[in-house]
Design a protein around this motif. Structure first.
Motif, PDB file in Angstrom:
ATOM      1  N   MET A   1       0.839  -1.188   0.000  1.00 25.52           N
ATOM      2  CA  MET A   1       0.000   0.000   0.000  1.00 25.52           C
ATOM      3  C   MET A   1       0.873   1.236   0.000  1.00 25.52           C
ATOM      4  O   MET A   1       1.960   1.231   0.557  1.00 25.52           O
ATOM      5  N   LYS A   2       0.376   2.293  -0.642  1.00 23.62           N
ATOM      6  CA  LYS A   2       1.121   3.551  -0.681  1.00 23.62           C
ATOM      7  C   LYS A   2       0.348   4.628   0.061  1.00 23.62           C
ATOM      8  O   LYS A   2      -0.877   4.696  -0.016  1.00 23.62           O
ATOM      9  N   ARG A   3       1.079   5.442   0.780  1.00 23.19           N
ATOM     10  CA  ARG A   3       0.497   6.579   1.485  1.00 23.19           C
ATOM     11  C   ARG A   3       1.393   7.787   1.250  1.00 23.19           C
ATOM     12  O   ARG A   3       2.584   7.633   0.994  1.00 23.19           O
ATOM     13  N   VAL A   4       0.827   8.987   1.348  1.00 25.38           N
ATOM     14  CA  VAL A   4       1.608  10.191   1.096  1.00 25.38           C
ATOM     15  C   VAL A   4       1.538  11.122   2.301  1.00 25.38           C
ATOM     16  O   VAL A   4       0.452  11.387   2.834  1.00 25.38           O
TER      17      VAL A   4
ATOM     18  N   VAL B   1      11.158   3.206   7.270  1.00 29.00           N
ATOM     19  CA  VAL B   1      10.047   2.810   6.411  1.00 29.00           C
ATOM     20  C   VAL B   1      10.402   3.211   4.984  1.00 29.00           C
ATOM     21  O   VAL B   1      10.839   4.342   4.748  1.00 29.00           O
ATOM     22  N   PRO B   2      10.232   2.323   4.008  1.00 29.31           N
ATOM     23  CA  PRO B   2      10.533   2.680   2.621  1.00 29.31           C
ATOM     24  C   PRO B   2       9.701   3.876   2.162  1.00 29.31           C
ATOM     25  O   PRO B   2       8.475   3.901   2.307  1.00 29.31           O
ATOM     26  N   ALA B   3      10.367   4.883   1.604  1.00 28.07           N
ATOM     27  CA  ALA B   3       9.673   6.087   1.145  1.00 28.07           C
ATOM     28  C   ALA B   3      10.533   6.826   0.141  1.00 28.07           C
ATOM     29  O   ALA B   3      11.763   6.817   0.232  1.00 28.07           O
ATOM     30  N   VAL B   4       9.882   7.474  -0.803  1.00 32.44           N
ATOM     31  CA  VAL B   4      10.555   8.287  -1.803  1.00 32.44           C
ATOM     32  C   VAL B   4      10.083   9.726  -1.636  1.00 32.44           C
ATOM     33  O   VAL B   4       8.878   9.988  -1.509  1.00 32.44           O
TER      34      VAL B   4
ATOM     35  N   THR C   1       5.766   3.219   1.037  1.00 33.63           N
ATOM     36  CA  THR C   1       5.351   1.904   0.555  1.00 33.63           C
ATOM     37  C   THR C   1       5.523   0.906   1.698  1.00 33.63           C
ATOM     38  O   THR C   1       6.643   0.627   2.123  1.00 33.63           O
ATOM     39  N   ARG C   2       4.415   0.389   2.188  1.00 32.22           N
ATOM     40  CA  ARG C   2       4.489  -0.547   3.318  1.00 32.22           C
ATOM     41  C   ARG C   2       3.226  -1.396   3.375  1.00 32.22           C
ATOM     42  O   ARG C   2       2.181  -0.994   2.866  1.00 32.22           O
ATOM     43  N   ASN C   3       3.331  -2.569   3.983  1.00 35.04           N
ATOM     44  CA  ASN C   3       2.196  -3.501   3.970  1.00 35.04           C
ATOM     45  C   ASN C   3       1.418  -3.545   5.282  1.00 35.04           C
ATOM     46  O   ASN C   3       0.637  -4.471   5.503  1.00 35.04           O
TER      47      ASN C   3
ATOM     48  N   GLN D   1      21.367  -0.780  -4.007  1.00 35.69           N
ATOM     49  CA  GLN D   1      21.028  -0.891  -5.423  1.00 35.69           C
ATOM     50  C   GLN D   1      19.614  -1.444  -5.605  1.00 35.69           C
ATOM     51  O   GLN D   1      18.831  -0.952  -6.417  1.00 35.69           O
ATOM     52  N   VAL D   2      19.280  -2.464  -4.824  1.00 40.56           N
ATOM     53  CA  VAL D   2      17.969  -3.097  -4.936  1.00 40.56           C
ATOM     54  C   VAL D   2      16.866  -2.159  -4.450  1.00 40.56           C
ATOM     55  O   VAL D   2      15.811  -2.029  -5.081  1.00 40.56           O
ATOM     56  N   LEU D   3      17.093  -1.479  -3.334  1.00 42.34           N
ATOM     57  CA  LEU D   3      16.070  -0.573  -2.800  1.00 42.34           C
ATOM     58  C   LEU D   3      15.787   0.572  -3.766  1.00 42.34           C
ATOM     59  O   LEU D   3      14.635   0.988  -3.933  1.00 42.34           O
ATOM     60  N   GLN D   4      16.817   1.092  -4.417  1.00 40.06           N
ATOM     61  CA  GLN D   4      16.594   2.152  -5.396  1.00 40.06           C
ATOM     62  C   GLN D   4      15.892   1.609  -6.636  1.00 40.06           C
ATOM     63  O   GLN D   4      15.000   2.265  -7.188  1.00 40.06           O
ATOM     64  N   PHE D   5      16.251   0.426  -7.069  1.00 38.64           N
ATOM     65  CA  PHE D   5      15.610  -0.195  -8.236  1.00 38.64           C
ATOM     66  C   PHE D   5      14.108  -0.404  -7.972  1.00 38.64           C
ATOM     67  O   PHE D   5      13.274  -0.189  -8.856  1.00 38.64           O
ATOM     68  N   LEU D   6      13.771  -0.775  -6.752  1.00 37.16           N
ATOM     69  CA  LEU D   6      12.374  -1.016  -6.384  1.00 37.16           C
ATOM     70  C   LEU D   6      11.632   0.270  -6.030  1.00 37.16           C
ATOM     71  O   LEU D   6      10.464   0.219  -5.656  1.00 37.16           O
ATOM     72  N   LYS D   7      12.341   1.397  -6.083  1.00 37.07           N
ATOM     73  CA  LYS D   7      11.763   2.705  -5.754  1.00 37.07           C
ATOM     74  C   LYS D   7      11.259   2.738  -4.312  1.00 37.07           C
ATOM     75  O   LYS D   7      10.207   3.308  -3.999  1.00 37.07           O
TER      76      LYS D   7
END
Length: 246
Positions: free
Chosen positions: A1-4, A32-35, A48-50, A237-243
């Motif tokens: 799920m994505k949140r902003v 927490v993964p975030a861009v 991006t988190r579940n 590298q993987v975390l950036q590839f997965l955004k």
């Protein structure tokens, strides 16, 4: 799920900005993964988190004395600033130290932002009292690791470069929500005859996506024990590839 989350200011350096999940019971924060993206003079952090949680944005810059001038300095300090990896002390990362299987899995589970919990023991050699038990259990739950044999994980065994690649490509498949496809097992490396059969397609896929590089232009050294610097760079590298990070 994505949140902003939107901030009414501009965050100039996303490498020092991190979304964290805050546990009000313990007061602890976790990556927490975030861009981050600047739009109309404001900053948007897309998470991006579940799971559902309480989130906050923090800024943190971490450096290590023994990383100055090191080839992996930028990547190591990026992940450390985002609280994905830790140093061996407040001022040292010890980049050439070898990495165990449990240590690598713990780094990756933190980087993916997976919620850890107390799970029934999957491996007989991972005691519930060990610091890495919940991380290894979570990795097994999501199919990132399967152990070295039935019921065994060998948590304190050092991880090889090819083993890291196999686990990382399972993480890619998990986040992208697609099963791993068959990839023609060829690479440009002259030492590909040293690859284990189970790692061939994973390495081919990782190289094709630009996620891993050899120790030299012609050698990958699949059986070499991975260092803390190599582990950090591959995870980044993987975390950036997965955004999952900028």
């Amino acid at each position: 799920m994505k949140r902003v989350i939107q901030i009414d200011s501009v965050i100039q350096d996303s490498s020092t900005a991190t979304v964290v999940v805050f546990d009000p019971r313990t007061g602890k924060m976790q990556f927490v993964p975030a861009v981050f993206m600047v739009k109309d003079g404001k900053t948007e952090a897309t998470i991006t988190r579940n799971t559902n949680s309480m989130y906050a944005i923090v800024q943190n810059k971490k450096t290590f004395d023994d990383m100055a001038g090191h080839w992996a300095q930028k990547d190591v300090e990026l992940l450390a600033s985002k609280m994905i990896i830790n140093g061996t002390s407040d001022h040292s990362y010890t980049p050439e130290m070898q990495v165990t299987r449990a240590q690598f899995v713990a780094m990756l589970v933190r980087g993916l932002g997976l919620s850890t919990e107390t799970l029934p023991a999957v491996f007989t050699d991972v005691a519930a009292t060990q610091w890495y038990a919940s991380k290894v259990g979570t990795a097994a739950k999501y199919g990132l690791v399967q152990g070295v044999s039935e019921g065994l994980f060998n948590p304190d065994e050092h991880i090889t470069r090819e083993q890291m690649v196999v686990i990382l490509m399972k993480a890619v498949a998990l986040v992208q929500g697609t099963a791993k496809t068959d990839v023609k097992a060829t690479t440009q490396f002259a030492d590909q005859d040293q690859l284990s059969d189970y790692a061939r397609s994973a390495l081919s896929e990782a190289v094709g996506k630009g996620l891993v590089h050899g120790k030299t232009e012609t050698t990958f050294a699949p059986q070499d024990i991975a260092t803390r610097a190599e582990a950090a760079v591959m995870i980044k590298q993987v975390l950036q590839f997965l955004k999952l990070i900028n």
